[in-house]
Motif scaffolding. Structure first.
Motif, PDB file in Angstrom:
ATOM      1  N   ASP A   1     -78.118 -25.354 -21.049  1.00 58.15           N
ATOM      2  CA  ASP A   1     -77.549 -26.690 -21.032  1.00 58.15           C
ATOM      3  C   ASP A   1     -76.103 -26.627 -20.556  1.00 58.15           C
ATOM      4  O   ASP A   1     -75.525 -25.543 -20.414  1.00 58.15           O
ATOM      5  N   GLU A   2     -75.521 -27.764 -20.339  1.00 57.34           N
ATOM      6  CA  GLU A   2     -74.140 -27.783 -19.864  1.00 57.34           C
ATOM      7  C   GLU A   2     -73.225 -27.068 -20.857  1.00 57.34           C
ATOM      8  O   GLU A   2     -73.268 -27.326 -22.061  1.00 57.34           O
ATOM      9  N   ARG A   3     -72.422 -26.176 -20.330  1.00 60.60           N
ATOM     10  CA  ARG A   3     -71.471 -25.460 -21.170  1.00 60.60           C
ATOM     11  C   ARG A   3     -70.132 -25.329 -20.442  1.00 60.60           C
ATOM     12  O   ARG A   3     -70.074 -25.287 -19.209  1.00 60.60           O
ATOM     13  N   ALA A   4     -69.082 -25.291 -21.216  1.00 60.55           N
ATOM     14  CA  ALA A   4     -67.729 -25.222 -20.665  1.00 60.55           C
ATOM     15  C   ALA A   4     -67.306 -23.773 -20.496  1.00 60.55           C
ATOM     16  O   ALA A   4     -67.696 -22.891 -21.269  1.00 60.55           O
ATOM     17  N   ASP A   5     -66.484 -23.527 -19.475  1.00 59.63           N
ATOM     18  CA  ASP A   5     -65.949 -22.187 -19.224  1.00 59.63           C
ATOM     19  C   ASP A   5     -64.605 -22.349 -18.515  1.00 59.63           C
ATOM     20  O   ASP A   5     -64.148 -23.469 -18.279  1.00 59.63           O
ATOM     21  N   ARG A   6     -64.001 -21.228 -18.174  1.00 62.85           N
ATOM     22  CA  ARG A   6     -62.709 -21.267 -17.486  1.00 62.85           C
ATOM     23  C   ARG A   6     -62.624 -20.070 -16.559  1.00 62.85           C
ATOM     24  O   ARG A   6     -63.005 -18.952 -16.907  1.00 62.85           O
ATOM     25  N   THR A   7     -62.129 -20.308 -15.339  1.00 64.35           N
ATOM     26  CA  THR A   7     -61.991 -19.218 -14.381  1.00 64.35           C
ATOM     27  C   THR A   7     -60.789 -18.347 -14.733  1.00 64.35           C
ATOM     28  O   THR A   7     -59.852 -18.789 -15.405  1.00 64.35           O
ATOM     29  N   ASP A   8     -60.813 -17.095 -14.248  1.00 62.15           N
ATOM     30  CA  ASP A   8     -59.667 -16.208 -14.461  1.00 62.15           C
ATOM     31  C   ASP A   8     -58.646 -16.410 -13.344  1.00 62.15           C
ATOM     32  O   ASP A   8     -58.757 -17.343 -12.533  1.00 62.15           O
ATOM     33  N   GLU A   9     -57.657 -15.529 -13.265  1.00 60.46           N
ATOM     34  CA  GLU A   9     -56.587 -15.698 -12.286  1.00 60.46           C
ATOM     35  C   GLU A   9     -57.062 -15.549 -10.842  1.00 60.46           C
ATOM     36  O   GLU A   9     -56.360 -15.912  -9.900  1.00 60.46           O
ATOM     37  N   GLU A  10     -58.273 -15.001 -10.643  1.00 62.34           N
ATOM     38  CA  GLU A  10     -58.817 -14.869  -9.294  1.00 62.34           C
ATOM     39  C   GLU A  10     -59.943 -15.870  -9.022  1.00 62.34           C
ATOM     40  O   GLU A  10     -60.690 -15.738  -8.053  1.00 62.34           O
ATOM     41  N   GLY A  11     -60.070 -16.846  -9.889  1.00 63.57           N
ATOM     42  CA  GLY A  11     -61.078 -17.886  -9.702  1.00 63.57           C
ATOM     43  C   GLY A  11     -62.480 -17.469 -10.083  1.00 63.57           C
ATOM     44  O   GLY A  11     -63.446 -18.099  -9.664  1.00 63.57           O
ATOM     45  N   ARG A  12     -62.593 -16.432 -10.887  1.00 63.54           N
ATOM     46  CA  ARG A  12     -63.914 -15.906 -11.227  1.00 63.54           C
ATOM     47  C   ARG A  12     -64.330 -16.324 -12.642  1.00 63.54           C
ATOM     48  O   ARG A  12     -63.486 -16.535 -13.510  1.00 63.54           O
ATOM     49  N   LEU A  13     -65.651 -16.384 -12.833  1.00 60.20           N
ATOM     50  CA  LEU A  13     -66.219 -16.525 -14.173  1.00 60.20           C
ATOM     51  C   LEU A  13     -67.595 -15.886 -14.179  1.00 60.20           C
ATOM     52  O   LEU A  13     -68.213 -15.710 -13.113  1.00 60.20           O
ATOM     53  N   GLU A  14     -68.040 -15.497 -15.343  1.00 61.43           N
ATOM     54  CA  GLU A  14     -69.387 -14.927 -15.479  1.00 61.43           C
ATOM     55  C   GLU A  14     -70.329 -16.000 -16.005  1.00 61.43           C
ATOM     56  O   GLU A  14     -69.974 -16.742 -16.925  1.00 61.43           O
ATOM     57  N   VAL A  15     -71.517 -16.051 -15.404  1.00 62.08           N
ATOM     58  CA  VAL A  15     -72.548 -16.982 -15.841  1.00 62.08           C
ATOM     59  C   VAL A  15     -73.725 -16.172 -16.374  1.00 62.08           C
ATOM     60  O   VAL A  15     -74.239 -15.298 -15.672  1.00 62.08           O
ATOM     61  N   GLU A  16     -74.107 -16.456 -17.595  1.00 61.39           N
ATOM     62  CA  GLU A  16     -75.274 -15.810 -18.196  1.00 61.39           C
ATOM     63  C   GLU A  16     -76.342 -16.852 -18.455  1.00 61.39           C
ATOM     64  O   GLU A  16     -76.051 -17.945 -18.941  1.00 61.39           O
TER      65      GLU A  16
END
Length: 400
Positions: A353-368
């Protein structure tokens, strides 16, 4: 084996249109569709979406559409293309993947075919295959290319007394050459369809046919396995045993026709399910509880096997096939416990379902989550990603 084999971890890099990383930005991620194909016989389109259609779309993402020759072209030279195209576009417009069923079958074939000489039957069959694949290219690109080839050359159910044309052709040229004919014609237009053979016979004859096809260089893309369990649930051990036997060919396995009853089972002594005809075949409270338990066991077992890529339930409503209480909705359209149980897996336990996250200083995030199509959103900007196992993905968003 568990459904965890479908889970993925992917690194996603978000940039703006100019390639600059969207660093330390709030992001929402949600799943839009599974990579695994959760299918059902297509629902009936209308001007407005009905309760049944909404229930269908709330679980399934892949539709099998009927293209039986005898119904599609009951009068020679007059195919019902507009009707099929309407149904196909209704599903496609809602993000549903499509499969046509079937291109070649000895049942529900065109009755006007039976009295023709075999040479003409073959030419008409070739033309029929090429026409349907070409006409619907880009809309329907997956096909059950030959259905139930194991029994085909010895099929003798001829109620009108006229020898079956498809049976005669298969007996004349053999199963392997009939499948080759169908595959070659389906690929002849260069539209790159994905082609399955499909059968209810899951024994040694079907294994041998697959082996013979591959040895002869016939290019099939997946193996279809039917599982109409009108005499009772097969059980985990048998399901896995079938998967292991057919997985050895290295092709994706599609469980193409699944049914589980919520009423009385067909007596064991009846060989052909079509021979079980009763005046009344109701769904019962006890049967519905059993069906709900069995559908969870069935799907959990098959989704947990890495060779399985697709499961298709054969009709969402009761009475859809052989008038059996095999649907996930009752005849009045109300959901059975099995509907809720399956939805709880496909759009619950196995869903992000929809979940919130935040990118790091290089614009990256992990999706599981489970492999499939995901939407990422930054502010009002969105992008879609296809996420598979341990991969890196990139999305460029137009952000203000």
């Amino acid at each position: 084996m568990t459904a965890s084999v479908r889970r993925v971890t992917a690194t996603v890099t978000l940039t703006d249109d100019d390639g600059r990383p969207l660093a330390r930005r709030d992001v929402t991620v949600r799943q839009r569709r599974h990579a695994f194909e959760f299918g059902c016989v297509g629902t009936h389109p209308g001007e407005t979406d009905t309760h049944v259609q909404r229930a269908w779309l709330d679980v399934f993402d892949t539709a099998t559409l009927p293209v039986y020759w005898g119904r599609y072209e009951p009068v020679r030279g007059e195919p019902r293309r507009a009707e099929l195209e309407q149904a196909a576009r209704w599903h496609a417009d809602r993000g549903v993947r499509l499969k046509g069923h079937p291109l070649v079958w000895h049942t529900v074939k065109a009755p006007w075919l039976d009295t023709l000489p075999l040479s003409e039957v073959e030419q008409l069959l070739r033309a029929r295959i090429r026409r349907e694949v070409t006409d619907f290219a880009g809309l329907i690109d997956v096909w059950d290319v030959v259905n139930e080839a194991v029994i085909m050359p010895r099929f003798t159910n001829e109620p009108d007394g006229v020898p079956n044309a498809i049976t005669r052709l298969c007996a004349e040229i053999g199963r392997v050459e009939l499948v080759r004919l169908a595959v070659e014609e389906a690929r002849a237009a260069g539209t790159s369809p994905r082609l399955l053979i499909n059968d209810f016979d899951l024994g040694p004859e079907y294994e041998q046919l697959v082996e013979d096809l591959l040895a002869a260089g016939v290019e099939i893309d997946a193996i279809g396995l039917q599982s109409h369990m009108h005499k009772g649930f097969h059980g985990e051990e048998r399901l896995l045993e079938v998967c292991e036997r057919f997985a050895r060919f290295g092709l994706p396995l599609h469980w193409t026709e699944t049914t589980l009853l919520s009423g009385e089972h067909v007596p064991r002594e009846i060989e052909d399910l079509n021979d079980h005809v009763v005046d009344d075949w109701p769904s019962t409270p006890e049967g519905e509880e059993r069906q709900a338990e069995e559908i969870v066991r069935h799907y959990t077992t098959l989704v947990g096997h890495p060779a399985v890529h697709s499961i298709t339930y054969w009709g969402i409503e009761d009475g859809g096939w052989l008038d059996a209480p095999s649907g996930l909705l009752r005849r009045d359209g109300s959901p059975k416990p099995a509907y809720d149980a399956l939805r709880g897996l496909v759009r619950g336990e196995w869903w992000v379902d929809e979940r919130a996250d935040r990118t790091d200083e290089e614009g990256r995030l992990e999706v599981e989550g489970f492999a499939g199509t995901y939407e990422v959103r930054v502010g009002t900007a969105t992008a879609e990603l296809e996420l598979g196992p341990d991969q890196e993905s990139h999305a460029a968003l137009r952000v203000g």
